[in-house]
Design an enzyme around this catalytic site. Structure first.
Site, PDB file in Angstrom:
ATOM      1  CG  ASP A  66      15.275 -41.633 -10.675  1.00 61.77           C
ATOM      2  OD1 ASP A  66      15.378 -41.611 -11.923  1.00 61.77           O
ATOM      3  OD2 ASP A  66      14.433 -40.959 -10.061  1.00 61.77           O
ATOM      4  CB  SER A 116      11.297 -39.572 -11.988  1.00 65.43           C
ATOM      5  OG  SER A 116      12.521 -40.010 -12.487  1.00 65.43           O
ATOM      6  CG  PHE A 261      21.139 -36.078   5.703  1.00 68.17           C
ATOM      7  CD1 PHE A 261      21.565 -36.113   7.018  1.00 68.17           C
ATOM      8  CD2 PHE A 261      20.211 -37.004   5.270  1.00 68.17           C
ATOM      9  CE1 PHE A 261      21.089 -37.076   7.892  1.00 68.17           C
ATOM     10  CE2 PHE A 261      19.719 -37.981   6.144  1.00 68.17           C
ATOM     11  CZ  PHE A 261      20.159 -38.009   7.457  1.00 68.17           C
ATOM     12  CD  GLU A 303      14.646 -41.457  -6.088  1.00 66.40           C
ATOM     13  OE1 GLU A 303      14.501 -41.258  -7.301  1.00 66.40           O
ATOM     14  OE2 GLU A 303      14.654 -40.542  -5.255  1.00 66.40           O
ATOM     15  CG  ASP A 308      17.617 -39.644 -13.425  1.00 72.52           C
ATOM     16  OD1 ASP A 308      17.276 -40.174 -14.499  1.00 72.52           O
ATOM     17  OD2 ASP A 308      17.387 -38.454 -13.151  1.00 72.52           O
ATOM     18  CG  HIS A 312      19.800 -36.873 -16.662  1.00 71.54           C
ATOM     19  ND1 HIS A 312      19.112 -37.081 -17.840  1.00 71.54           N
ATOM     20  CD2 HIS A 312      18.909 -37.128 -15.667  1.00 71.54           C
ATOM     21  CE1 HIS A 312      17.857 -37.435 -17.564  1.00 71.54           C
ATOM     22  NE2 HIS A 312      17.717 -37.486 -16.258  1.00 71.54           N
ATOM     23  CG  ASP A 348      12.510 -43.900 -11.980  1.00 71.85           C
ATOM     24  OD1 ASP A 348      13.563 -44.429 -12.404  1.00 71.85           O
ATOM     25  OD2 ASP A 348      12.484 -42.747 -11.517  1.00 71.85           O
ATOM     26  CG  HIS A 349      13.200 -43.379 -16.013  1.00 76.59           C
ATOM     27  ND1 HIS A 349      14.526 -43.134 -16.262  1.00 76.59           N
ATOM     28  CD2 HIS A 349      12.838 -42.509 -15.037  1.00 76.59           C
ATOM     29  CE1 HIS A 349      14.939 -42.155 -15.481  1.00 76.59           C
ATOM     30  NE2 HIS A 349      13.940 -41.767 -14.710  1.00 76.59           N
TER      31      HIS A 349
HETATM   32 ZN   LIG Z   1      16.122 -38.279 -15.034  1.00 73.61          ZN
END
Ligand SMILES: [Zn+2]
Length: 471
Positions: A66, A116, A261, A303, A308, A312, A348-349
């Site tokens: 991701d 996403s 988990f 994934e 990601d 961020h 995804d991006h």
């Molecule tokens: Zn994101």
């Protein structure tokens, strides 16, 4: 196809006529050029037909990093190499050796820079859609709610073909990317029952958590108990082998597994307690071992969802360690999967993450930039300085929380190698944003020959369907 041939034949005849009207040398060269171009077309067509006949796979393993844009892959490759004592640039990630690669256009139907939810819908279900929506087409409302027909998820399409399905992530299982394997939602934030608006509930829409409880996928692993009600968790525990620790997962032998988990997302790889939470590679190993028992084959989506999240927060260290964990999971898949398996790795991006300056070969990837000294031709002993007279790191972000300001203290090795260091940014924002440039798709195994050129993201779903013969 037939009409295309007529047009091509007509075009070839008229081009040939044109050749006859030109003098000798011009004629000769023009004809050679035309001949070679028409050969090129027919050769491509032959190759296309061949692909559809031979690219049959029994299994598909789809890895999604991701936010793992190309700059993240390059930096992770160097990071991984340097962690093994190499200079780094010459290192290869497991999927660097895959024989087929394409660039993927990631935009959502209403967004130049995507999220996403829309991208996962494109990858898994074959529809580009609006930002923030999961398995809902842009012109639809409440698709998949109540009696409203739904896009068929990859889980449903795989089950129709008798295949088993595994879903593995490091995020909450109700987060956008894993949710696109089993759920429909007009808004990716409908993770728990409490987050679905009244009007949507009245239309028959269910939370993503509820849709996970009702999903018939064989293996589902990730985090996020906080999005489930007590009732929903009890149902999971009653109907499936339920795991909440690495030991529970290791004790799982066969049947259907539900593993949650953590309360929210699982830990970043850098912070993971290996006694409690499994690594992405360990989850992948458990999933493949179990799914393999179906003679009809399987589809597994894995994934690395927290690359990601680290981006961020402009924390390159955790983004790269999570990308490295994804690479370890890909190695497991290469070792365990049969030759009848199409393995794909994509993102995804992207993110606004850059690798810049002119650092010397082997410069620590998380470090400050030292360049080649132009007078001696040797690596400089001093850090390069920006116009503010201060050193800078190789890795940085276009936007995010840690703006480079003129009155900041000078960066030092100690500061930038701290695992919590947030790389600097140019535009001040609370959170760093996604990037809109193309991402890469790497493929290995039957069906991967269709991965080439510049492709729309929803074509990834077509590649899966074609390889598996899904409808
Ligand atoms: Zn994101």
């Amino acid at each position: 196809m037939h009409n295309l041939n007529i047009i091509r034949n007509k075009t070839e005849r008229s081009r040939l006529l044109a050749c006859l009207m030109v003098f000798a040398i011009t004629l000769l060269s023009a004809c050679i050029e035309i001949q070679s171009s028409s050969h090129g077309t027919s050769k491509n067509n032959t190759a296309d037909t061949h692909k559809q006949e031979t690219g049959q796979a029994k299994n598909v393993i789809l890895f999604i990093g991701d936010g793992m844009g190309v700059s993240t892959i390059t930096a992770a490759r160097i990071f991984d190499g340097q962690s093994k004592g190499m200079e780094g640039e010459e290192n290869s990630l497991a999927f660097d050796n895959f024989e087929n690669v394409a660039l993927i256009k990631t935009y959502n139907t209403n967004a130049q820079v995507p999220d996403s939810a829309g991208t996962a819908t494109a990858i898994m279900s074959g529809y580009k859609t609006n930002i923030g929506t999961i398995n809902v087409r842009p012109d639809q409302k409440y698709e998949g709610c109540g009696s409203i027909p739904a896009i068929k998820t990859l889980t449903d399409r795989s089950h129709l073909a008798g295949k088993s399905v595994g879903i593995v992530t490091t995020t909450r299982i109700t987060h956008a990317t894993p949710a696109a394997m089993f759920a429909h939602a007009d808004n990716r934030n409908w993770e728990s029952d409490n987050e679905v608006p009244k009007e949507a509930k009245e239309a028959g829409c269910k939370s993503i958590a509820q849709q996970m409880v009702e999903s018939e996928a064989e293996i589902i692993m990730g985090g996020g108990t906080s999005k489930f009600s007590e009732n929903q968790l009890s149902t999971l525990k009653a109907n499936y082998t339920y795991a909440e620790s690495k030991d529970d997962m290791k004790n799982f032998k066969d049947g259907k597994l539900r593993a949650l988990f953590s309360k929210s997302h699982m830990s970043f790889e850098a912070d993971r307690d290996p006694a409690k939470q499994p690594s992405l590679a360990e989850m992948t190993e458990t999933a493949i071992r179990n799914l393999k028992s179906n003679q009809e084959g399987y589809v597994l989506m894995v994934e690395a969802g927290r690359i990601d999240h680290a981006h961020h927060g402009t924390n390159a260290f955790r983004a790269l360690t999570d990308a490295q964990a994804l690479n370890e999971a890909v190695k497991v898949a290469i070792d365990m999967a049969s030759e009848e398996t199409l393995i794909m790795v994509t993102a995804d991006h992207s993110h606004v993450f850059t690798m810049a300056g002119y650092p010397v070969r082997g410069n620590p990837i998380l470090g400050l930039v030292k360049s080649i000294d132009q007078t001696t031709g040797l690596p400089s002993n001093n850090y390069e300085k920006a116009l503010d007279g201060k050193p800078y790191t190789t890795l940085g972000y276009h936007n995010g929380p840690n703006l480079r300001a003129t009155n900041d203290e000078s960066l030092t090795d100690e500061i930038v190698h701290d695992r919590n260091y947030q790389q600097q940014t140019a535009v001040p924002m609370g959170y760093e944003t996604h990037g809109g440039e193309d991402v890469a798709l790497f493929g290995h195994g039957p069906g991967s020959e269709n991965i080439r050129g510049v492709m729309e993201q929803n074509k990834i779903s077509d590649i899966i369907d074609l390889a598996l013969g899904l409808n």
